[in-house]
Design an enzyme around this catalytic site. Structure first.
Site, PDB file in Angstrom:
ATOM      1  N   GLU A  44       0.697  -1.154   0.122  1.00  0.00           N
ATOM      2  CA  GLU A  44      -0.080  -0.011  -0.080  1.00  0.00           C
ATOM      3  C   GLU A  44       0.847   1.096   0.067  1.00  0.00           C
ATOM      4  O   GLU A  44       1.625   1.159   0.911  1.00  0.00           O
ATOM      5  CB  GLU A  44      -1.009   0.005   1.190  1.00  0.00           C
ATOM      6  CG  GLU A  44      -1.580   1.254   1.626  1.00  0.00           C
ATOM      7  CD  GLU A  44      -2.535   1.897   0.330  1.00  0.00           C
ATOM      8  OE1 GLU A  44      -3.162   1.108  -0.103  1.00  0.00           O
ATOM      9  OE2 GLU A  44      -2.146   3.043   0.186  1.00  0.00           O
ATOM     10  N   ILE A  60     -23.270   2.486   2.409  1.00  0.00           N
ATOM     11  CA  ILE A  60     -24.481   1.740   2.480  1.00  0.00           C
ATOM     12  C   ILE A  60     -24.124   0.327   1.946  1.00  0.00           C
ATOM     13  O   ILE A  60     -23.423  -0.036   0.953  1.00  0.00           O
ATOM     14  CB  ILE A  60     -25.500   2.431   1.298  1.00  0.00           C
ATOM     15  CG1 ILE A  60     -25.843   3.583   1.907  1.00  0.00           C
ATOM     16  CG2 ILE A  60     -26.520   1.395   0.831  1.00  0.00           C
ATOM     17  CD1 ILE A  60     -26.626   4.514   0.936  1.00  0.00           C
ATOM     18  N   HIS A  62     -25.413  -2.090  -0.200  1.00  0.00           N
ATOM     19  CA  HIS A  62     -26.330  -2.403  -1.062  1.00  0.00           C
ATOM     20  C   HIS A  62     -27.061  -3.576  -1.368  1.00  0.00           C
ATOM     21  O   HIS A  62     -26.379  -4.678  -1.074  1.00  0.00           O
ATOM     22  CB  HIS A  62     -25.879  -2.012  -2.413  1.00  0.00           C
ATOM     23  CG  HIS A  62     -25.364  -0.305  -2.540  1.00  0.00           C
ATOM     24  ND1 HIS A  62     -26.307   0.729  -2.496  1.00  0.00           N
ATOM     25  CD2 HIS A  62     -24.308   0.314  -2.583  1.00  0.00           C
ATOM     26  CE1 HIS A  62     -25.608   1.766  -2.425  1.00  0.00           C
ATOM     27  NE2 HIS A  62     -24.486   1.771  -2.538  1.00  0.00           N
ATOM     28  N   VAL A 185       3.957   0.959  -5.583  1.00  0.00           N
ATOM     29  CA  VAL A 185       4.589   0.350  -6.624  1.00  0.00           C
ATOM     30  C   VAL A 185       4.747   1.572  -7.846  1.00  0.00           C
ATOM     31  O   VAL A 185       3.663   1.946  -8.284  1.00  0.00           O
ATOM     32  CB  VAL A 185       3.943  -1.037  -6.992  1.00  0.00           C
ATOM     33  CG1 VAL A 185       4.104  -1.665  -8.268  1.00  0.00           C
ATOM     34  CG2 VAL A 185       3.584  -1.629  -5.795  1.00  0.00           C
ATOM     35  N   CYS A 412     -12.696  11.949  24.265  1.00  0.00           N
ATOM     36  CA  CYS A 412     -13.468  12.631  23.083  1.00  0.00           C
ATOM     37  C   CYS A 412     -15.053  12.767  23.803  1.00  0.00           C
ATOM     38  O   CYS A 412     -15.586  11.591  23.514  1.00  0.00           O
ATOM     39  CB  CYS A 412     -13.400  11.946  21.696  1.00  0.00           C
ATOM     40  SG  CYS A 412     -14.623  12.684  20.595  1.00  0.00           S
TER      41      CYS A 412
END
Ligand code: FAD
Length: 471
Positions: A44, A60, A62, A185, A412
């Site tokens: 990555e 969502i 689906h 990459v 938080c």
């Protein structure tokens, strides 16, 4: 099990390397890890998983009722939804089956509803039905005036996209996949039996290659000599409304779709907010994830018709994601047997839903190109920290707090995230690469103050975790 953020890639030849740790690449790595004996790398470019389109969508799950019948996308969305619903329940990924109403606001849209119902049937979805205006209003009392009817799609759900990608990646890494972050990459060459991937951190060798590079799948495809498609980013801007707006809406409120996309919707989120969006704008910059005044104004205008009271509520945040659109109305998944290579391109607006089915499909394609797969095994299940409002969060769990007071210490306050959750995220199998990554794992700084009050403390906890080698 390894997560590597710096240094040269291991001096081994991997059996399979997956480029791109979005929801698709992580799902593919997880699926491959079910086959014992394979040495797998997931590479990555960013410093974390789920940093691309997978972090900025409409969240969502689906049914695929409105896909192009007979398309690969239609099949994989239908299968993916079924697989992901089961996986989410096992893994603690929050899902709420709120259902959707596809609302018609004029005669033309009303006339289109029976066709959409027929399309749903052709896509193998048989639970949709038409509703008259009175039933629509009873189901959604805050809807703006003028709704003429709706298509009820009860199978549509909302899901946490961040936890989904992280669950796949966590399970893959625990099952032995090497996750190489900060590892773009840039070139692919061949040395007999192996691909040589030139990355920013050195060369990586692999026998088989999967390209799940999202918006950059066309670029990677060209590195292997193919020119079959071009990705044109289609930006979707969204507004996140405060939790006080959550009671205004019960379902996902969809518009009648157009050629450009599914259109602007209003949807609750599993984190307890309300989303308005997305826009659909073709842009030529693959990093153009900023929002614009025009985009937000256009959303507000559309939102005013759908749910007028929503516009009186406070905005928590705005964001934009880029769909990896191509010139075809379908995914661009193809195998190149002679190269031991599979392209997973054009995963536009449904990739979160379809991810597990895409992964199974890609694994079959790899087998077709000659990859020797042993019988799959069940990999150890993961149980992800719950970020969903519909399920008990640690600050509400007396048992947890009694056993470990850190779960009673809120850091938080907007999102009620505790020190215990932040500590756990920093020590997890895949720790965050930045405070942003910590936000997607815990919701810390995700609320109405956007970190104004807790930002310094969250950063300090993050940096302390990073110093201890956990962050
Ligand atoms: C506005 C919007 C709303 C959406 N709503 C929904 C929804 O409600 N439901 C749904 O199911 N789907 C939805 N989608 C679609 C879904 O988000 C995408 O289909 C999905 O996230 C694509 O995942 P991906 O893994 O293919 O791409 P990405 O998440 O973009 O991952 C690709 C990864 O590859 C990496 N990469 C690229 N090039 C290289 C390289 N050379 N080397 C190493 N790494 C590289 C990138 O850094 C990136 O992390 C929506 C999308 C948008 C934009």
């Amino acid at each position: 099990m390894a997560v590597v953020r710096r240094g040269a890639p291991p001096d081994v030849t991997y059996d399979v390397t997956v480029i791109g740790a979005g929801v698709v690449g992580t799902a593919v790595a997880r699926e491959l890890a079910r086959h014992p004996g394979l040495r797998i790398a997931l590479v990555e470019a960013a410093d974390d998983v789920g940093e691309g389109t997978s972090k900025a969508n409409t969240a969502i799950l689906h049914t695929g009722f409105d896909a192009v019948p007979g398309s690969l996308e239609s099949r994989l969305v239908r299968e993916g939804q079924a697989r992901l619903a089961v996986y989410a329940a096992e893994s603690g990924i929050p899902v709420e089956p709120v259902g959707a109403l596809l609302v018609a606001w004029d005669d033309e849209q009303l006339a289109a509803l029976p066709q959409l119902l027929a399309k749903a049937e052709r896509n193998g979805y048989h639970a949709a039905r038409l509703l008259g205006p009175a039933e629509v209003r009873a189901r959604e009392p805050h809807l703006g005036p003028g709704a003429l009817g709706a298509l009820d799609v009860p199978g549509e759900s909302i899901i946490c996209p961040w936890t989904t990608t992280l669950a796949y990646a966590t399970q893959a890494v625990r099952a032995g996949v090497d996750l190489l972050l900060n590892c773009r990459v840039g070139r692919v060459s061949s040395s007999g039996e192996a691909h040589l991937l030139t990355t920013g951190r050195g060369t990586l060798r692999t026998r088989y290659l999967v390209n799940a590079a999202g918006l950059h799948a066309d670029t990677v495809d060209r590195l292997l000599g193919h020119d079959a498609f071009t990705v044109t980013p289609r930006r979707g801007q969204l507004i996140v409304y405060d939790k006080l707006a959550r009671d205004l809406v019960r379902h996902i409120l969809l518009p009648v779709p157009t050629a450009l996309g599914k259109g602007v919707l209003v949807a609750p989120t599993v984190h307890g907010n309300v989303l308005l969006g997305p826009t659909a704008e073709e842009v030529d910059d693959k990093s153009a994830t900023g929002t614009t005044a025009e985009g937000i104004a256009a959303l507000r205008e559309k939102g005013h018709r759908i749910l007028p009271e929503l516009l009186d509520e406070e905005v928590t945040a705005v964001y934009a994601g880029l769909r990896a659109a191509t010139d075809q109305d379908d995914y661009r998944i193809s195998a190149h047997k002679e190269q031991r290579y599979v392209t997973v391109g054009g995963i536009r607006s449904t990739g979160l839903t379809a991810s597990m089915a895409i992964a199974a499909h890609v694994t079959e394609l790899l087998a077709g190109t000659g990859l020797d797969l042993s019988a799959p095994r069940d990999v150890e299940p993961v149980r992800m920290p719950n970020l969903g409002e519909a399920f008990p969060r640690p600050y509400r769990r007396a048992d947890l707090i009694a056993a470990d007071p850190a779960y009673g210490e809120i850091v938080c306050h907007c999102e009620r995230v505790t020190r215990g959750e932040i500590r756990d995220a920093l020590a997890a199998t895949i720790p965050p690469g930045s405070p942003e990554g910590l936000r997607r794992r815990t919701r810390a700084r995700n609320g109405r103050c956007q970190g104004f009050y807790c930002g310094a403390q969250v950063r300090e906890l993050y940096e302390r975790g990073a110093e201890m080698g956990t962050g």
